[in-house]
Design an enzyme around this catalytic site. Structure first.
Site, short mmCIF file in Angstrom:
data_model
loop_
_atom_site.label_atom_id
_atom_site.label_comp_id
_atom_site.label_asym_id
_atom_site.label_seq_id
_atom_site.Cartn_x
_atom_site.Cartn_y
_atom_site.Cartn_z
CE LYS A 77 -3.85 -2.32 2.22
NZ LYS A 77 -4.78 -2.46 3.35
CD GLN A 121 -3.61 -4.11 6.52
OE1 GLN A 121 -3.80 -3.02 5.98
NE2 GLN A 121 -3.79 -5.24 5.87
CG ASP A 144 -9.91 -0.23 5.21
OD1 ASP A 144 -9.53 -0.67 4.11
OD2 ASP A 144 -9.24 -0.35 6.26
N1 L34 Z 1 -8.17 -2.56 7.23
N2 L34 Z 1 -7.37 -4.63 6.63
C1 L34 Z 1 -7.88 -3.44 6.28
N3 L34 Z 1 -8.14 -3.10 4.98
C2 L34 Z 1 -7.86 -3.99 3.99
O1 L34 Z 1 -8.18 -3.68 2.72
C3 L34 Z 1 -7.29 -5.22 4.31
N4 L34 Z 1 -6.93 -6.14 3.36
C4 L34 Z 1 -7.06 -7.56 3.67
C5 L34 Z 1 -6.37 -7.80 5.01
N5 L34 Z 1 -6.62 -6.76 5.99
C6 L34 Z 1 -7.08 -5.53 5.66
C7 L34 Z 1 -5.95 -5.97 2.47
O2 L34 Z 1 -5.45 -4.89 2.23
C8 L34 Z 1 -6.35 -8.20 2.52
N6 L34 Z 1 -5.61 -7.13 1.87
C9 L34 Z 1 -4.64 -7.31 0.87
C10 L34 Z 1 -3.82 -6.29 0.43
C11 L34 Z 1 -2.85 -6.50 -0.53
C12 L34 Z 1 -2.67 -7.75 -1.05
C13 L34 Z 1 -3.49 -8.78 -0.64
C14 L34 Z 1 -4.46 -8.56 0.32
C15 L34 Z 1 -1.57 -7.96 -2.05
O3 L34 Z 1 -0.87 -7.06 -2.38
N7 L34 Z 1 -1.38 -9.18 -2.53
C16 L34 Z 1 -0.35 -9.53 -3.48
C17 L34 Z 1 0.89 -10.09 -2.85
C18 L34 Z 1 0.68 -10.76 -1.53
C19 L34 Z 1 1.95 -11.30 -0.87
O4 L34 Z 1 3.03 -11.30 -1.48
O5 L34 Z 1 1.81 -11.73 0.27
C20 L34 Z 1 -0.96 -10.50 -4.47
O6 L34 Z 1 -0.39 -10.62 -5.55
O7 L34 Z 1 -2.00 -11.11 -4.19
#
Ligand code: L34
Length: 319
Positions: A77, A121, A144
């Site tokens: 982020k 988060q 969010d």
């Molecule tokens: N408050 N908590 C709050 N807001 C959110 O919107 C989230 N979420 C979920 C978990 N907790 C939260 C996220 O941001 C899940 N989530 C999230 C954010 C980014 C990614 C996945 C989930 C992401 O960037 N995923 C990449 C790489 C993941 C890695 O390497 O671990 C992907 O390619 O899926």
């Protein structure tokens, strides 16, 4: 006898060709690529704002403890914020922080004119009431979309609601990939308040009443849905959205040929050598041979969630 053997051989050869033809037949919905595209559009708007002396938005992320997944997501982020030109900051709390201290921090941010977006988060440690925390945030800074005022506005089709990033990510992938939804049959696996349920709400919404309505016919499954129920529903579905964290929930045998599969699940699985690999809810290997479109994990909904957060932060200064 020879003739029969030959024709069988020919038949198998044809089948083989067909099987090869069907291998990886699904179009990959590349969340990483679409995320970059969305981020570039946001960046252009923010570059313009900066050049013209308009306010550049600020995002403050609150991190409690050091959950490994949260570390990665927050890092992604912050990198996106930097790329598009959003100011950002992380406030770290020890996992033993009291609810009272967390609340007082949020209250300060609520009234700080330099802060446009606040994000706590999740997950939070068990001694902290997640609902209470999410509802302390100023709804206008709730990027969010977890505050009940924003969730309620979405429920009632009120235009200026801030919507949750993961549901927005799913919708944006469908829209930008030209997946038809009007009159289509969709199944959502998972009913969480932040992901499954709002995805289902957006999918079923009436486009005559809201600009975000997708007009699909939606079923919502949960942990009590039997395998045979799930199978019956999925076999009829043009669109399957899975957000459960159960690896291999969606297998090729329950997918209608040509269906669009959006995999929201992310599970970390430990390899034998101690490293981790990420898997979704969908058996990608099998389902990608049957489906028409499919998102990968990683590189699907995750990166789009980050892009939609940037959009929500931009909206706090645009509207
Ligand atoms: N408050 N908590 C709050 N807001 C959110 O919107 C989230 N979420 C979920 C978990 N907790 C939260 C996220 O941001 C899940 N989530 C999230 C954010 C980014 C990614 C996945 C989930 C992401 O960037 N995923 C990449 C790489 C993941 C890695 O390497 O671990 C992907 O390619 O899926």
């Amino acid at each position: 006898m020879n003739m029969i053997a030959n024709s069988l051989k020919n038949y198998l050869k044809c089948r083989q060709i067909q099987i090869n033809f069907h291998r990886f037949s699904a179009v990959l919905l590349d969340g990483k690529r679409i995320s970059k595209q969305v981020q570039n559009e946001i960046k252009a708007k923010l570059d313009y704002r900066q050049k013209n002396g308009l306010k550049v938005p600020q995002l403050t992320v609150i991190q409690v403890g050091n959950n490994a997944a949260s570390e990665t997501y927050i890092k992604n982020k912050l990198a996106a914020a930097k790329y598009v030109g959003i100011d950002s900051k992380v406030i770290n709390f020890n996992e033993n922080v009291s609810e009272k201290d967390l609340i007082s921090c949020i209250k300060d941010l609520n009234t700080d004119a330099n802060v446009n977006g606040i994000l706590v988060q999740l997950p939070l440690p068990n001694h902290i009431d997640k609902k209470l925390i999410c509802n302390i945030i100023n709804p206008n800074k709730d990027v969010d979309g977890f505050h009940y005022q924003n969730a309620g506005k979405m429920f009632y089709d009120i235009e200026n609601s801030i919507k949750a990033c993961t549901p927005l990510a799913v919708v944006e992938i469908l829209k930008r990939s030209n997946i038809q939804t009007l009159g289509k049959t969709a199944v959502v696996c998972g009913r969480s308040k932040n992901v499954g349920l709002p995805i289902a709400l957006l999918l079923q919404a009436d486009s005559k009443k809201t600009k975000w309505g997708l007009d699909a016919t939606v079923s919502i499954c949960n942990r009590n849905t039997s395998r045979s129920q799930l199978s019956d529903l999925c076999k009829l579905a043009d669109i399957i959205i899975s957000a459960t964290g159960v690896p291999n929930l969606i297998t090729a045998d329950i997918v209608k040929p040509g269906a669009c599969i959006i995999d929201v699940g992310i599970t970390r699985i430990q390899n034998e050598n101690g490293t981790f690999k990420l898997v979704g809810d969908v058996n990608f290997e099998g389902v990608s041979k049957v489906a028409g479109h499919i998102t990968p994990v990683p590189g699907g909904v995750g990166p789009m969630t980050v892009a939609m957060l940037m959009q929500n932060v931009l909206n706090t200064v645009e509207s």
